[in-house]
Design a protein around this motif. Structure first.
Motif, PDB file in Angstrom:
ATOM      1  N   TYR A  84     -24.393 -33.096  -5.977  1.00  0.00           N
ATOM      2  CA  TYR A  84     -24.817 -32.375  -7.179  1.00  0.00           C
ATOM      3  C   TYR A  84     -23.848 -32.657  -8.325  1.00  0.00           C
ATOM      4  N   TRP A  85     -22.555 -32.475  -8.116  1.00  0.00           N
ATOM      5  CA  TRP A  85     -21.572 -32.682  -9.178  1.00  0.00           C
ATOM      6  C   TRP A  85     -21.490 -34.154  -9.582  1.00  0.00           C
ATOM      7  N   ARG A  86     -21.621 -35.034  -8.592  1.00  0.00           N
ATOM      8  CA  ARG A  86     -21.521 -36.461  -8.896  1.00  0.00           C
ATOM      9  C   ARG A  86     -22.579 -36.887  -9.917  1.00  0.00           C
ATOM     10  N   TRP A  87     -23.832 -36.558  -9.654  1.00  0.00           N
ATOM     11  CA  TRP A  87     -24.904 -37.051 -10.529  1.00  0.00           C
ATOM     12  C   TRP A  87     -24.994 -36.267 -11.823  1.00  0.00           C
ATOM     13  N   LEU A  88     -24.603 -35.001 -11.805  1.00  0.00           N
ATOM     14  CA  LEU A  88     -24.583 -34.226 -13.046  1.00  0.00           C
ATOM     15  C   LEU A  88     -23.575 -34.819 -14.022  1.00  0.00           C
ATOM     16  N   ILE A  89     -22.374 -35.081 -13.536  1.00  0.00           N
ATOM     17  CA  ILE A  89     -21.317 -35.635 -14.394  1.00  0.00           C
ATOM     18  C   ILE A  89     -21.685 -37.034 -14.861  1.00  0.00           C
ATOM     19  N   ALA A  90     -22.203 -37.865 -13.954  1.00  0.00           N
ATOM     20  CA  ALA A  90     -22.598 -39.226 -14.322  1.00  0.00           C
ATOM     21  C   ALA A  90     -23.695 -39.192 -15.389  1.00  0.00           C
ATOM     22  N   MET A  91     -24.661 -38.304 -15.220  1.00  0.00           N
ATOM     23  CA  MET A  91     -25.765 -38.176 -16.173  1.00  0.00           C
ATOM     24  C   MET A  91     -25.254 -37.765 -17.549  1.00  0.00           C
ATOM     25  N   ILE A  92     -24.331 -36.802 -17.596  1.00  0.00           N
ATOM     26  CA  ILE A  92     -23.796 -36.311 -18.868  1.00  0.00           C
ATOM     27  C   ILE A  92     -23.006 -37.388 -19.597  1.00  0.00           C
ATOM     28  N   PHE A  93     -22.153 -38.096 -18.866  1.00  0.00           N
ATOM     29  CA  PHE A  93     -21.282 -39.084 -19.514  1.00  0.00           C
ATOM     30  C   PHE A  93     -22.026 -40.365 -19.890  1.00  0.00           C
ATOM     31  N   ALA A  94     -23.120 -40.667 -19.208  1.00  0.00           N
ATOM     32  CA  ALA A  94     -23.878 -41.878 -19.541  1.00  0.00           C
ATOM     33  C   ALA A  94     -24.796 -41.664 -20.742  1.00  0.00           C
ATOM     34  N   PHE A  95     -25.180 -40.415 -20.985  1.00  0.00           N
ATOM     35  CA  PHE A  95     -26.187 -40.126 -22.010  1.00  0.00           C
ATOM     36  C   PHE A  95     -25.814 -40.632 -23.403  1.00  0.00           C
TER      37      PHE A  95
END
Length: 303
Positions: free
Chosen positions: A47-58
């Protein structure tokens, strides 16, 4: 040297460097996952992995999103596979494995990914496999076993297979499948848009799984955990996937996969630096075998 030859040489060098950068980052991923395994379930870590990746890639994907969205929808089935299976499910298996499988066993089983990439490329895409690639892969895989067991092969006689072993094998298989299937995505789109889309799919799949299994959304417990979560979100996801996907584009999935054998070598190096482990003669022998196997694979072209 012709201009075409120079360009091929540059692509070959850059592809190998990017693949190596990804393996360095993923070597640290095992340490971060081990830190988090005591306090978080696999679903919570994911959960934390993809949330953080999604936020920083946006922010990087935003300016290219409008022009590339039509191609994303055109290839929606592949995108669901890349995000749902390639990112979310394969990593969920890996994050659940440390609860029942030793780290040594997990690393050895994950080292089967390059061989699986060769086999799957041959099965699905009829790709010809150079015999030197097979020989180099076997040498590297044996080197991984020597490195991680410190030459004590009796460990294999004492292995008690758990569900964690099968989860790790599943992760290895789906990671190999993700890597070779990238060639199916024919549209030329911005890599940030591609990754942001897969991260969104991975996160939404993870979020839905939390709701389905009635699991509370995770909370960060300490600064150490926060650092580990940032690592797996920013580096193991965002940076590593950019390097890995670009390397596959430049030199192909099989050649890129061969570099993956270096993960335990870099992992052992980090263990020495970060947790003061010592290096014995068998680790040196194993590491040399891995490097030798990778060089054999890298130096022979496929004809």
């Amino acid at each position: 040297m012709s201009e075409q030859t120079q360009n091929q040489t540059k692509k070959f060098f850059l592809g190998n460097m990017l693949a190596m950068a990804a393996t360095v980052i993923w070597a640290g991923n095992f340490i971060a996952a081990k830190i988090l395994a005591n306090a978080y379930s696999g679903l919570e870590m994911s959960y934390w992995r993809w949330l953080i990746a999604m936020i920083f890639a946006f922010p990087f994907a935003m300016k290219h999103m409008k022009q590339d969205i039509p191609y994303i929808f055109k290839e929606w089935k592949l995108m669901l596979f890349y995000g749902g299976i390639g990112c979310f499910f394969s990593n969920l298996l890996l994050y659940n494995a440390p609860h029942t499988a030793p780290a040594v066993d997990m690393t050895i089983l994950m080292a089967t990914s390059p061989l699986l990439m060769m086999f799957l490329s041959w099965i699905f895409f009829k790709e010809k496999i150079n015999p030197f690639w097979i020989m180099g892969s076997i040498i590297a895989l044996i080197g991984v076993c020597v490195l991680l067991t410190k030459g004590n092969f009796k460990i294999f006689q004492e292995v008690n297979f758990t569900v964690g072993h099968f989860w790790t094998l599943g992760c290895s298989f789906f990671f190999a499948l993700y890597s070779i299937s990238l060639r199916l995505f024919k549209e030329k789109i911005n890599i940030w848009v591609f990754l942001e889309t897969t991260f969104i799919i991975a996160f939404m799949t993870n979020f839905s799984s939390c709701l389905i299994f009635n699991q509370a959304l995770p909370v960060i417990h300490s600064l150490k955990d926060f650092g580990a979560v940032l690592y797996i979100g920013i580096f193991s996801s965002l940076v590593a996937y950019i390097c890995w996907n670009k390397a596959i584009e430049l030199i192909g999935a099989v050649r890129t996969g061969i570099i993956y054998y270096l993960v335990p070598v870099f992992g052992s190096f980090f263990a020495v630096i970060l947790i003061n482990e010592t290096i014995g003669i068998f680790q040196l022998i194993g590491g040399t075998m891995v490097l030798g196997g990778v060089l054999i694979c890298t130096c022979f072209k496929n004809h």
